[in-house]
Design a protein around this motif. Structure first.
Motif, mmCIF file in Angstrom:
data_model
loop_
_atom_site.group_PDB
_atom_site.id
_atom_site.type_symbol
_atom_site.label_atom_id
_atom_site.label_comp_id
_atom_site.label_asym_id
_atom_site.label_seq_id
_atom_site.Cartn_x
_atom_site.Cartn_y
_atom_site.Cartn_z
ATOM 1 N N ASN A 138 0.851 -1.234 0.130
ATOM 2 C CA ASN A 138 0.146 0.065 0.146
ATOM 3 C C ASN A 138 0.754 1.203 -0.154
ATOM 4 O OD1 ASN A 138 -2.342 -1.454 -0.053
ATOM 5 N ND2 ASN A 138 -2.875 -1.096 2.172
ATOM 6 N N ALA A 197 -3.959 -9.442 1.653
ATOM 7 C CA ALA A 197 -4.845 -8.965 2.582
ATOM 8 C C ALA A 197 -5.805 -10.113 2.836
ATOM 9 C CB ALA A 197 -5.543 -7.690 2.062
ATOM 10 N N GLY A 225 -11.716 4.129 7.076
ATOM 11 C CA GLY A 225 -12.022 2.769 6.380
ATOM 12 C C GLY A 225 -10.657 2.304 5.622
ATOM 13 N N ARG A 226 -9.559 2.805 5.862
ATOM 14 C CA ARG A 226 -8.381 2.604 5.122
ATOM 15 C C ARG A 226 -7.438 1.668 6.045
ATOM 16 N NH1 ARG A 226 -6.654 8.690 3.613
ATOM 17 N NH2 ARG A 226 -6.447 8.651 5.947
ATOM 18 N N ASP A 227 -6.751 0.799 5.157
ATOM 19 C CA ASP A 227 -5.730 0.145 5.746
ATOM 20 C C ASP A 227 -4.515 0.758 6.078
ATOM 21 O OD1 ASP A 227 -4.686 -2.597 6.318
ATOM 22 O OD2 ASP A 227 -5.779 -3.692 4.958
ATOM 23 N N LEU A 280 -5.687 2.372 -2.704
ATOM 24 C CA LEU A 280 -4.958 1.376 -2.294
ATOM 25 C C LEU A 280 -5.322 0.596 -0.917
ATOM 26 C CD1 LEU A 280 -1.223 1.647 -3.900
ATOM 27 C CD2 LEU A 280 -3.223 0.404 -4.816
ATOM 28 N N GLN A 281 -5.291 1.720 0.036
ATOM 29 C CA GLN A 281 -5.755 1.380 1.269
ATOM 30 C C GLN A 281 -7.261 0.926 1.356
ATOM 31 O OE1 GLN A 281 -4.139 5.147 2.902
ATOM 32 N NE2 GLN A 281 -3.456 4.034 4.553
ATOM 33 N N ILE A 282 -8.032 1.304 0.536
ATOM 34 C CA ILE A 282 -9.277 0.996 0.605
ATOM 35 C C ILE A 282 -9.409 -0.323 -0.327
ATOM 36 C CG2 ILE A 282 -11.707 1.350 -0.543
ATOM 37 C CD1 ILE A 282 -11.040 4.402 0.028
ATOM 38 N N HIS A 283 -8.641 -0.537 -0.915
ATOM 39 C CA HIS A 283 -8.645 -1.905 -1.960
ATOM 40 C C HIS A 283 -8.261 -3.061 -1.195
ATOM 41 C CE1 HIS A 283 -5.538 -4.462 -4.502
ATOM 42 N NE2 HIS A 283 -6.719 -4.540 -5.110
ATOM 43 N N SER A 284 -7.338 -2.821 -0.188
ATOM 44 C CA SER A 284 -6.877 -3.957 0.585
ATOM 45 C C SER A 284 -7.908 -4.470 1.860
ATOM 46 C CB SER A 284 -5.363 -4.019 1.042
ATOM 47 O OG SER A 284 -5.680 -2.829 1.916
ATOM 48 N N VAL A 285 -8.662 -3.321 2.099
ATOM 49 C CA VAL A 285 -9.615 -3.492 3.170
ATOM 50 C C VAL A 285 -10.855 -4.405 2.470
ATOM 51 C CG1 VAL A 285 -11.521 -2.294 4.461
ATOM 52 C CG2 VAL A 285 -9.320 -1.519 4.495
#
Lengths: 236, 284
Positions: A155, A178, A207-209, B188-193
């Protein structure tokens, strides 16, 4: 271990005192695996000047691909050991899942190795002395750490990639990491696939990883990689 | 949008900012350094202003991607809101209920985040709001019992999450470029969630016997455990070639990568048109 490499000869000088009888089985396995990696590392010493400033990941997209390759090497080595010496009372389902993950990580590692070809960094020597492979809790906690770390690494690195094809490839891999992370987390505690909002926070209020920079990632990964890695030429 | 306010905010974080806003090349060069000083949540806003300043136009490609993503997030968010609120659908007091509530909250957060980002990029103009009535979750009667049959609900949930993963992956290249770094990272951070959600939903469905109890957290070939209605969502997931490398059959450490493992190890992307074709039946 790196001090035991005779760079002029490309040979590994293993201390005679460290015989199998003096080591636990687990440590011996680590030792044996490490030696195999060292042989490759030693072979690459001359051209890459490994002895002075570590394995140089390189610059640009090549550097980012090598960075990913390093992380995939770590993950693959871990799961290979997990399946080689399964923890006590492992269930059939868990062994099947972990075998799948092992194969995925080997596929990732070998993909990067093939894609990088002559630009690939050598095999890295891992350090798993802090992991008790006989213990489910230790293995799954490490797996969780590695998978979450991998997700955050991809990421964070996406924005550093220049070539669109590589960004897509990184995307193809990160979502699988993931999926792994969520499963491992659920094996530890069902329902923890996205962490929680207090002591295990991985998804923020938007809601972000997680996303981590290469230096943040390598600082954590470095606890499990004996080979010194030099990321100084990576894009930022 | 009041550009001066934004620049004032940036100047607080980076006193040298004004001196860097021209010429254009300097703006781009300096983005990296000021980005570190601006709080991450404020970054899309700041970049939006900077982009306009530098180019005098709205980044249309970026807005198009974000609006497309917003539609998908609304689709998911309204779906879980309805599911969690429907009495008797999800077994109350179970880990499943907790998990689906958590997923609902993540999707709502994605909607809110995308709305904020889009609004800032287009000078404060809010994107269109969507509601439950904007969607047809039966997909034109393909899933007539979606809110009365728990297994159908979970199947559609899985389909949405796996679609979301493929959709974000396919749009990522359109977010490349120095000016869009914060937006790309957020995507990308939303994609992995979404992938984490998909993994959990697949475990839930496996436990309930999906694909004869063999469904995995990752995608094996084109197996969905759902049926032909979702074929388009899984089309191409059986690919084993990556950048000219055949993953299937690779042998290392005494282990040979099987065709199944080769397909599982890499998730495939979908184009925007492919995703729209999948989503269209779900639009009211």
């Amino acid at each position: 271990m790196t001090k035991n490499i005779d760079s002029t000869e490309g040979k590994i000088l293993v201390e005679p005192a460290k015989t199998v009888s003096g080591l636990s089985r687990r440590k011996f396995l680590n030792y044996a695996g490490a030696s195999a990696s060292l042989a490759l590392l030693a072979a690459a010493c001359k051209k890459d000047d490994v002895m002075n400033d570590g394995v140089n990941l390189g610059s640009g997209d090549t550097g980012i691909l090598n960075y990913a390759y390093a992380l995939e090497q770590l993950e693959a080595a871990f799961y290979i050991q997990v399946i080689k010496t399964p923890y006590a009372n492992i269930s059939a389902d868990e062994k099947s899942y972990l075998t799948d993950i092992r194969d995925h990580e080997i596929a990732h590692r070998e993909f990067f190795k093939a894609a990088l070809a002559g630009s690939a960094i050598p095999a890295l020597e891992v350090n798993f002395t802090s992991i008790n492979f006989a213990d489910r809790t230790s293995v799954l906690a490490t797996a969780k750490a590695f998978e979450d770390l991998g997700v955050s690494a991809y990421n964070g690195a996406g924005q550093l990639i220049v070539k669109a094809d590589y960004l897509v490839l990184a995307g193809k891999i990160v979502s699988v990491e993931a999926r792994h992370a969520a499963l491992i987390r659920d094996l530890i505690s069902n329902g923890s696939f996205v962490g929680n909002s207090t002591d295990d926070k991985i998804v923020d209020a938007n809601g972000r990883d997680l996303a981590r920079t290469p230096s943040e990632v390598l600082a954590i990964a470095g606890n499990y990689i004996k080979t010194k890695i030099n990321p100084s030429n990576l894009p930022s | 949008m009041n550009l001066h306010n934004i620049f004032d905010e940036i100047e607080k974080a980076d006193p040298e900012f004004t001196g860097r806003t021209s010429p254009r090349r300097e703006v781009i060069r300096n983005m990296g350094s000021f980005g570190k000083k601006v709080a991450l949540t404020a970054l899309p806003l700041a970049l939006g202003g900077l982009f306009k300043k530098a180019y005098g136009q709205t980044p249309s490609d970026v807005l198009d991607v974000l609006n497309f993503a917003l539609t998908l997030e609304y689709l998911e968010s309204e779906f879980y809101k309805k599911g969690v609120a429907t009495s008797g659908l999800i077994p109350a007091g179970t880990p499943a209920f907790t998990a689906l509530t958590r997923i609902r909250d993540d999707e709502a957060a994605h909607v809110a985040f995308l709305r904020t980002t889009i609004a800032s990029l287009q000078g404060g103009t809010q994107p269109a709001t969507k509601t439950f009535a904007s969607f047809d979750y039966t997909a034109k009667n393909t899933f007539p019992d979606v809110f009365s049959n728990y297994d159908t609900f979970l199947a559609v949930a899985q389909a949405f999450e796996d679609t979301g993963v493929r959709a974000y992956k396919g749009q990522a290249p359109r977010l490349m470029g120095t000016a869009n770094r914060a937006v790309l990272t957020a995507a990308l951070q939303i994609h992995s969630v979404e992938a984490r959600h998909a993994s959990h939903l697949r475990q839930m469905r496996r436990a309930r016997g999906a694909a004869s109890g063999t469904l995995k957290p990752w995608i094996t070939g084109t197996v969905s455990g759902i049926g032909s209605a979702t074929n388009a969502i899984y089309a191409g997931e059986d690919n084993t070639m990556q950048a000219g490398v055949n993953i299937s059959g690779i042998t290392a450490d005494g282990i040979t990568i099987s065709p199944n493992a080769a397909t599982e190890a890499f998730d495939e992307f979908l184009t925007k048109d492919q995703v729209l074709a999948i989503v269209t039946p779900f639009l009211a």
